[in-house]
Design an enzyme around this catalytic site. Structure first.
Site, PDB file in Angstrom:
ATOM      1  N   LYS A  78       0.676  -1.143   0.093  1.00 30.71           N
ATOM      2  CA  LYS A  78      -0.123  -0.161  -0.170  1.00 30.71           C
ATOM      3  C   LYS A  78       0.744   1.154   0.066  1.00 30.71           C
ATOM      4  CE  LYS A  78      -4.048   1.976   2.559  1.00 30.71           C
ATOM      5  NZ  LYS A  78      -5.027   1.910   3.541  1.00 30.71           N
ATOM      6  N   SER A 158      -9.946   2.306   2.852  1.00 25.95           N
ATOM      7  CA  SER A 158      -9.145   2.878   1.755  1.00 25.95           C
ATOM      8  C   SER A 158      -7.975   1.910   1.184  1.00 25.95           C
ATOM      9  CB  SER A 158      -7.926   3.858   2.605  1.00 25.95           C
ATOM     10  OG  SER A 158      -7.370   3.073   3.717  1.00 25.95           O
ATOM     11  N   SER A 182     -10.584   0.356   6.889  1.00 28.99           N
ATOM     12  CA  SER A 182      -9.915   0.224   5.399  1.00 28.99           C
ATOM     13  C   SER A 182      -9.089  -1.319   5.000  1.00 28.99           C
ATOM     14  CB  SER A 182      -8.931   1.204   5.577  1.00 28.99           C
ATOM     15  OG  SER A 182      -9.644   2.468   5.408  1.00 28.99           O
TER      16      SER A 182
END
Lengths: 491, 95
Positions: A78, A158, A182
């Site tokens: 990420k 997210s 998330s």
């Protein structure tokens, strides 16, 4: 047919050990899959040269019999994790072309154990979002579509890039972070497994900060076993994060397949929302039945402050964000917009560098911390948070081992469908997950079924502090009962 | 509680985010939607409840007061938009 990209991490680990293929071959297969799936927009930066070099180094170690637990396994990272000499942006314009001269603790542990980095994954800007639509690189597309429809769906957020890439077989697993849901919400939207560990289990050092008392790193993978393998490498004490806990990391994989007989599973009545889709309700009952069939005992429990978790979160998280994001000043790194004086420089830089959602949250956070409002909003929210945590403590004190809930109130929705006029519409996505962050507990989202349109749905298990092992055992029961779900390839 | 246009401008300035006049009504609407949503917290009885300061019961760790890092000025300045020697450059602050 099992191909190099459709294997699980556990299968690839065995194949590498048996020399059935090399990490270089495994890595090249994933790099090719990434190239063919650019329309999903899951990766914001591909690092093929580094990936091949890391794969070759892993192959050399495997040949010498010195393979680490993740030797040669290609992963996506990420873009919230600082990676040394590799651009890290948190998917915000304000970080621009930031190239960290350091490595986050979590990723450094993955590389220590031999993993291969394929590239950096898309996410909502500063991890603020539930659909991956706030990224400055644009939305990520979910590999899942409604049956008979070409409508592009969001992968959740997210950690949308992480979930989409793992579901689309572009990487074998991915790092992710979870502040209000998330990891677990995108996992549920893409039929992947997502683990939000206990607060303090993984070091936050080197991860771009959003809300420091809520942020935790964790894995997204295709099976509970793979998630367990990844978490073992990601977790552990780090003196550089004062909230990192100094307790030994268990062998999470050993919990896979362990009996859940006699475990007391709480079914919280407050999670039964008015107007909840019948499919979610059905999935939840099915999950409970599977656990019961495996020998667990089901008990109805009450978590009376559940409905206040989301509003309290929308005070605490923006407050912490407004403080954390004060560092983006146009002076030390990232974007700079000129001004006639230094204040104007700050204001212009932050106006142009932050996207709409981030500006909104920084402003609400500034407001609730400002003189005259601090007690009414911030202190009250922190008191409510104490009550939310106490609800869970009371429940666990009665002998409940873990709690079963739906992961999300709906399946994936369309790009551009939600949160246009009222930001709260989007926030409601995290209604089942946010309580876990507020109480600092571990949670896992496991794929459990599909809705009538063929979209994946997930169940969430919430555990006692630092009892991730039980979540892996229970998650495995659900995975065995529900089976695995793979998105048909269209891209 | 809700915010008016003047308050929106004041918050924006406190947050060091420039806003144009055209943006104010839109921001005001969004901030008020959020404030309306969190309003329900006022119905919770929080008498005698301690505000949470740490989610895990742990004592704050302290380390020895010694230098553990340093001599990395080049690294620190590497990503800065404007520098001179080992300094960050900003517009004139003192007249």
């Amino acid at each position: 047919m099992t191909t190099l990209t459709s294997m699980t991490i556990a299968e690839a680990r065995d194949g590498l050990a048996k020399k059935s293929f090399t990490s270089r071959e495994l890595t090249d297969a994933h790099l090719a899959a990434m190239e063919a799936a650019r329309s999903l927009n899951a990766f914001v930066l591909e690092t093929p040269d580094q990936a091949r070099a890391m794969a070759q180094a892993a192959d050399a170690k495997i040949a010498k019999g010195e393979a680490g637990p993740l030797a040669g396994i290609p992963l996506g990272i990420k873009d919230l994790f600082a990676t040394r000499d590799v651009r890290t942006t948190a998917c915000s314009k304000i970080l621009g072309n930031f190239v960290p001269p350091y490595e986050s603790t979590v990723t450094s542990q993955l590389w220590r154990d031999g993993a291969v980095m394929l590239g950096k994954l898309n996410n909502d800007e500063f991890a603020m979002g539930s659909s991956n639509e706030t990224s400055c690189f644009g939305p990520v597309v979910n590999p899942w579509r409604r049956e008979g429809s070409n409508t592009a769906l969001v992968p959740g957020g997210s950690s949308g890039g992480s979930a989409s890439a793992v579901a689309a077989l572009l990487c074998m697993g991915a790092t992710a972070t979870d502040t209000g849901g998330s990891i677990r919400q995108p996992a549920a939207f893409t039929a992947t497994v997502g683990v939000k560990p206990t607060y303090g289990r993984c070091s936050r050092w080197g991860i771009v900060a959003f809300a420091s008392s809520l942020d935790q790193a964790g894995p997204i993978a295709r099976t509970t076993r793979d998630a367990a393998i990844l978490l073992r490498s990601m977790a552990g004490h780090d003196p550089k994060d004062t909230t990192s806990v100094d307790i030994a990391v268990p062998d999470y994989e050993a919990a896979i397949g362990k009996s859940v007989k006699g475990m007391k599973i709480g079914i919280p009545r407050e999670y039964r929302l008015d107007g909840m889709p019948a499919e979610i309700e059905k999935l939840w009952s099915e999950g409970a039945a599977w656990l019961k069939a495996a020998g667990a005992e089901l008990v109805e429990v009450s978590l009376p402050h559940t409905k206040y978790a989301l509003p309290a979160y929308y005070i605490v998280a923006p407050a912490e964000a407004s403080s954390n994001l004060a560092r983006y000043d146009g002076v030390r790194y990232g974007l700079r917009e000129q001004g006639r004086n230094v204040i104007e420089l700050y204001e212009n830089t932050r106006a142009s560098g932050f996207g709409a959602e981030v500006r909104r949250r920084v402003m609400i956070g500034t407001y609730v911390l400002s003189a005259g409002y601090y007690d009414a909003y911030y202190i009250r929210a922190q008191k409510v948070r104490t009550l939310i945590k106490k609800d869970f403590e009371d429940c666990f004190a009665k002998g409940v081992t873990a709690i079963l809930t739906p992961a999300t109130p709906s399946a994936a929705f369309g790009v551009g469908e939600k949160g246009g006029a009222d930001p709260v519409e989007m926030y409601l996505n995290d209604i089942f997950t946010v309580t876990v962050n507020m109480a600092g507990l571990p949670g896992i989202a496991v794929p459990a079924g599909k809705d009538s349109q063929g979209l994946p749905l997930g169940l969430q298990l919430i555990g006692r502090p630092f009892d991730e092992e039980t979540l892996f055992s229970l998650g495995e029961v659900i995975e065995q009962a529900a089976g695995r779900f793979t998105a048909p390839r269209w891209w | 509680m809700s915010v008016d246009a003047t308050t929106v401008r004041r918050i924006a300035h406190l947050a060091r985010i420039a806003v144009t006049d055209a943006e104010v009504p839109h921001l005001q609407g969004e901030l008020n939607a959020m404030l309306a949503f969190v309003e329900q917290l006022s119905e919770v009885n929080v008498d005698g409840v301690e505000p949470m300061t740490s989610v895990t019961p742990m004592e704050m760790k302290k380390r020895a007061d010694v230098v553990t890092d340093g001599d990395i000025a080049d690294d620190i300045l590497k990503n800065a938009p404007a520098t001179e020697d080992h300094f960050f450059l900003v517009p004139k602050v003192v007249e």
